[in-house]
Design a protein around this motif. Sequence first.
Motif, PDB file in Angstrom:
ATOM      1  N   MET A  93       0.775  -1.201   0.068  1.00  0.00           N
ATOM      2  CA  MET A  93       0.046   0.020   0.158  1.00  0.00           C
ATOM      3  C   MET A  93       0.819   1.268  -0.026  1.00  0.00           C
ATOM      4  O   MET A  93       2.048   1.028   0.350  1.00  0.00           O
ATOM      5  CB  MET A  93      -0.895  -0.014   1.298  1.00  0.00           C
ATOM      6  N   ASN A  94       0.363   2.415  -0.251  1.00  0.00           N
ATOM      7  CA  ASN A  94       1.311   3.713  -0.416  1.00  0.00           C
ATOM      8  C   ASN A  94       1.273   4.110   0.871  1.00  0.00           C
ATOM      9  O   ASN A  94       0.466   4.198   1.808  1.00  0.00           O
ATOM     10  CB  ASN A  94       0.322   4.641  -1.249  1.00  0.00           C
ATOM     11  N   GLU A  95       2.580   4.555   1.338  1.00  0.00           N
ATOM     12  CA  GLU A  95       2.625   5.012   2.545  1.00  0.00           C
ATOM     13  C   GLU A  95       2.470   6.589   2.741  1.00  0.00           C
ATOM     14  O   GLU A  95       2.551   7.206   1.614  1.00  0.00           O
ATOM     15  CB  GLU A  95       4.385   4.780   2.878  1.00  0.00           C
ATOM     16  N   PRO A  96       1.740   7.018   3.899  1.00  0.00           N
ATOM     17  CA  PRO A  96       1.432   8.389   4.034  1.00  0.00           C
ATOM     18  C   PRO A  96       2.734   9.302   3.716  1.00  0.00           C
ATOM     19  O   PRO A  96       3.815   8.821   4.168  1.00  0.00           O
ATOM     20  CB  PRO A  96       0.906   8.380   5.276  1.00  0.00           C
ATOM     21  N   SER A  97       2.385  10.577   3.365  1.00  0.00           N
ATOM     22  CA  SER A  97       3.733  11.553   3.546  1.00  0.00           C
ATOM     23  C   SER A  97       4.263  11.529   4.978  1.00  0.00           C
ATOM     24  O   SER A  97       3.293  11.682   5.763  1.00  0.00           O
ATOM     25  CB  SER A  97       3.158  12.678   2.895  1.00  0.00           C
ATOM     26  N   LEU A  98       5.749  11.485   4.789  1.00  0.00           N
ATOM     27  CA  LEU A  98       5.981  11.921   6.272  1.00  0.00           C
ATOM     28  C   LEU A  98       6.832  13.204   5.918  1.00  0.00           C
ATOM     29  O   LEU A  98       7.621  13.259   6.900  1.00  0.00           O
ATOM     30  CB  LEU A  98       7.135  10.756   6.381  1.00  0.00           C
ATOM     31  N   SER A  99       6.623  14.059   5.205  1.00  0.00           N
ATOM     32  CA  SER A  99       7.108  15.155   5.141  1.00  0.00           C
ATOM     33  C   SER A  99       6.793  16.154   6.028  1.00  0.00           C
ATOM     34  O   SER A  99       5.825  15.991   6.697  1.00  0.00           O
ATOM     35  CB  SER A  99       6.823  15.955   3.734  1.00  0.00           C
TER      36      SER A  99
ATOM     37  N   LEU B 269      -5.052   4.576   8.672  1.00  0.00           N
ATOM     38  CA  LEU B 269      -5.934   5.145   9.737  1.00  0.00           C
ATOM     39  C   LEU B 269      -5.417   5.445  10.786  1.00  0.00           C
ATOM     40  O   LEU B 269      -5.831   6.477  11.751  1.00  0.00           O
ATOM     41  CB  LEU B 269      -7.108   3.867  10.071  1.00  0.00           C
ATOM     42  N   LEU B 270      -4.073   4.766  11.337  1.00  0.00           N
ATOM     43  CA  LEU B 270      -3.522   5.353  12.596  1.00  0.00           C
ATOM     44  C   LEU B 270      -2.352   6.023  11.997  1.00  0.00           C
ATOM     45  O   LEU B 270      -1.668   5.438  11.395  1.00  0.00           O
ATOM     46  CB  LEU B 270      -3.371   4.020  13.348  1.00  0.00           C
ATOM     47  N   PRO B 271      -1.837   7.086  12.743  1.00  0.00           N
ATOM     48  CA  PRO B 271      -0.733   7.934  12.237  1.00  0.00           C
ATOM     49  C   PRO B 271       0.460   7.146  12.788  1.00  0.00           C
ATOM     50  O   PRO B 271       0.483   6.618  14.085  1.00  0.00           O
ATOM     51  CB  PRO B 271      -0.832   9.076  12.965  1.00  0.00           C
ATOM     52  N   PRO B 272       1.693   7.092  12.165  1.00  0.00           N
ATOM     53  CA  PRO B 272       1.835   7.678  10.624  1.00  0.00           C
ATOM     54  C   PRO B 272       1.383   6.871   9.741  1.00  0.00           C
ATOM     55  O   PRO B 272       1.240   7.436   8.568  1.00  0.00           O
ATOM     56  CB  PRO B 272       3.253   8.261  10.749  1.00  0.00           C
ATOM     57  N   MET B 273       1.690   5.318   9.972  1.00  0.00           N
ATOM     58  CA  MET B 273       1.419   4.526   8.699  1.00  0.00           C
ATOM     59  C   MET B 273       0.965   3.139   9.234  1.00  0.00           C
ATOM     60  O   MET B 273       1.189   2.144   8.640  1.00  0.00           O
ATOM     61  CB  MET B 273       2.623   4.384   7.951  1.00  0.00           C
ATOM     62  N   HIS B 274      -0.089   3.206  10.316  1.00  0.00           N
ATOM     63  CA  HIS B 274      -0.519   1.875  10.881  1.00  0.00           C
ATOM     64  C   HIS B 274      -1.906   1.560  10.453  1.00  0.00           C
ATOM     65  O   HIS B 274      -2.823   2.545  10.343  1.00  0.00           O
ATOM     66  CB  HIS B 274      -0.221   2.279  12.310  1.00  0.00           C
TER      67      HIS B 274
ATOM     68  N   ASP C 238      -0.615  -2.066  12.849  1.00  0.00           N
ATOM     69  CA  ASP C 238       0.231  -2.505  12.016  1.00  0.00           C
ATOM     70  C   ASP C 238       0.913  -1.643  11.035  1.00  0.00           C
ATOM     71  O   ASP C 238       0.167  -1.523  10.144  1.00  0.00           O
ATOM     72  CB  ASP C 238      -0.351  -3.850  11.417  1.00  0.00           C
ATOM     73  N   ASP C 239       2.217  -1.414  11.143  1.00  0.00           N
ATOM     74  CA  ASP C 239       2.747  -0.649   9.934  1.00  0.00           C
ATOM     75  C   ASP C 239       3.270  -1.470   8.621  1.00  0.00           C
ATOM     76  O   ASP C 239       3.752  -1.179   7.702  1.00  0.00           O
ATOM     77  CB  ASP C 239       3.801   0.272  10.316  1.00  0.00           C
ATOM     78  N   THR C 240       2.844  -2.745   8.638  1.00  0.00           N
ATOM     79  CA  THR C 240       3.160  -3.883   7.923  1.00  0.00           C
ATOM     80  C   THR C 240       4.638  -4.120   7.497  1.00  0.00           C
ATOM     81  O   THR C 240       4.917  -4.764   6.589  1.00  0.00           O
ATOM     82  CB  THR C 240       2.435  -3.426   6.336  1.00  0.00           C
ATOM     83  N   THR C 241       5.588  -3.630   8.226  1.00  0.00           N
ATOM     84  CA  THR C 241       6.960  -3.827   8.091  1.00  0.00           C
ATOM     85  C   THR C 241       7.665  -4.448   9.457  1.00  0.00           C
ATOM     86  O   THR C 241       8.586  -5.083   9.242  1.00  0.00           O
ATOM     87  CB  THR C 241       7.734  -2.495   8.031  1.00  0.00           C
TER      88      THR C 241
ATOM     89  N   VAL D 124      -8.120   9.935  -0.023  1.00  0.00           N
ATOM     90  CA  VAL D 124      -7.353   9.172   0.551  1.00  0.00           C
ATOM     91  C   VAL D 124      -7.012   9.857   1.829  1.00  0.00           C
ATOM     92  O   VAL D 124      -6.410  11.097   1.861  1.00  0.00           O
ATOM     93  CB  VAL D 124      -6.225   8.544   0.068  1.00  0.00           C
ATOM     94  N   LEU D 125      -7.091   9.192   3.101  1.00  0.00           N
ATOM     95  CA  LEU D 125      -6.345   9.748   4.153  1.00  0.00           C
ATOM     96  C   LEU D 125      -4.761   9.642   4.348  1.00  0.00           C
ATOM     97  O   LEU D 125      -4.469   8.460   4.135  1.00  0.00           O
ATOM     98  CB  LEU D 125      -7.234   9.145   5.478  1.00  0.00           C
ATOM     99  N   GLU D 126      -4.120  10.571   4.566  1.00  0.00           N
ATOM    100  CA  GLU D 126      -2.527  10.546   4.604  1.00  0.00           C
ATOM    101  C   GLU D 126      -2.259  11.137   5.889  1.00  0.00           C
ATOM    102  O   GLU D 126      -2.991  12.019   6.618  1.00  0.00           O
ATOM    103  CB  GLU D 126      -1.947  11.281   3.538  1.00  0.00           C
ATOM    104  N   TRP D 127      -1.121  11.053   6.419  1.00  0.00           N
ATOM    105  CA  TRP D 127      -0.779  11.695   7.764  1.00  0.00           C
ATOM    106  C   TRP D 127       0.536  12.326   7.537  1.00  0.00           C
ATOM    107  O   TRP D 127       1.637  11.716   6.751  1.00  0.00           O
ATOM    108  CB  TRP D 127      -0.480  10.551   9.007  1.00  0.00           C
TER     109      TRP D 127
END
Length: 276
Positions: free
Chosen positions: A1-7, A140-145, A192-195, A271-274
């Motif tokens: 899945m696409n990772e949320p922006s961490l900028s 749904l959970l910040p930053p990528m969970h 779960d951040d899938t990593t 899409v929701l991003e964090w």
Amino acid sequence: MNEPSLSSRPESYCGRPAVPPAASAQQSKPSIPCGPAHIRDENGSMNDTGGHCGQRRSTAAVVQPARMSAMTPSLTRTLPRMARVLGEHAPASARCLRSPASGDEIEAAQERMGVVFPADLVEWFLFADGLEPKVGVGALLPPMHLPPSAARTVDLWQRRLEDSPVVDPVSENRSAGSAIQGFDRLFVPVGDDTTGDLFVADLRPGEMRGCVLNWGQVDGHAGAPIWSSVTQMWADVAQALETSALAGDCPDKDPHLTSNGCAAVFSESGVLEWEF
């Protein structure tokens, strides 16, 4: 899945105006499916928000009284608020909320793990059985969970027990919220951040029992818990969504930052991003 922006969050943060807080909620019965397919709003009405990435719509059975307390009023208000904002501004993410777990599924997960879930975690599963992993739906959970399903929770728990250093209950400090290198069997994965890294509800004994920790497969847990409970975790997320940013807009005030320093952003594709 696409990772949320961490900028990093820019000084001039652009987004839509805050969504007004939801009205006081009436308690709903856990035996009625109140998840994202048919969301029970604050007035007790059932709202249809669309499909669930192909997931079945199940009827949530009542969990045995010995295993479940009465619903937490604050969480009963929080989850419909969160789902409403998702449906309005992040429909791609909202559609992948799974249907409610059944009472039997929740009971089976607890029995396999040998723990009794906190009442607010049970209430979450009765609202939505996690988020269906799918490319392009955000986290749904910040930053990528992603919140796992009841069955996936058991799977993550079992794998971490097998792969992580064994926790010696005698030598290890088993007080809830304390630092730990390995994975304790009283940790319940809630994100779960899938990593390999997780958010876990810490069911070790102590005053902070039920708090939510950031646990890493390399370093374990160190530092303070992120949230004091699953209830606070979802309340934090809901507040962030209600003051979130829509790309290109400029609100008068900064959005709410979650306890781990993230701001919610809704993409033009829904899409929701964090962002940190």
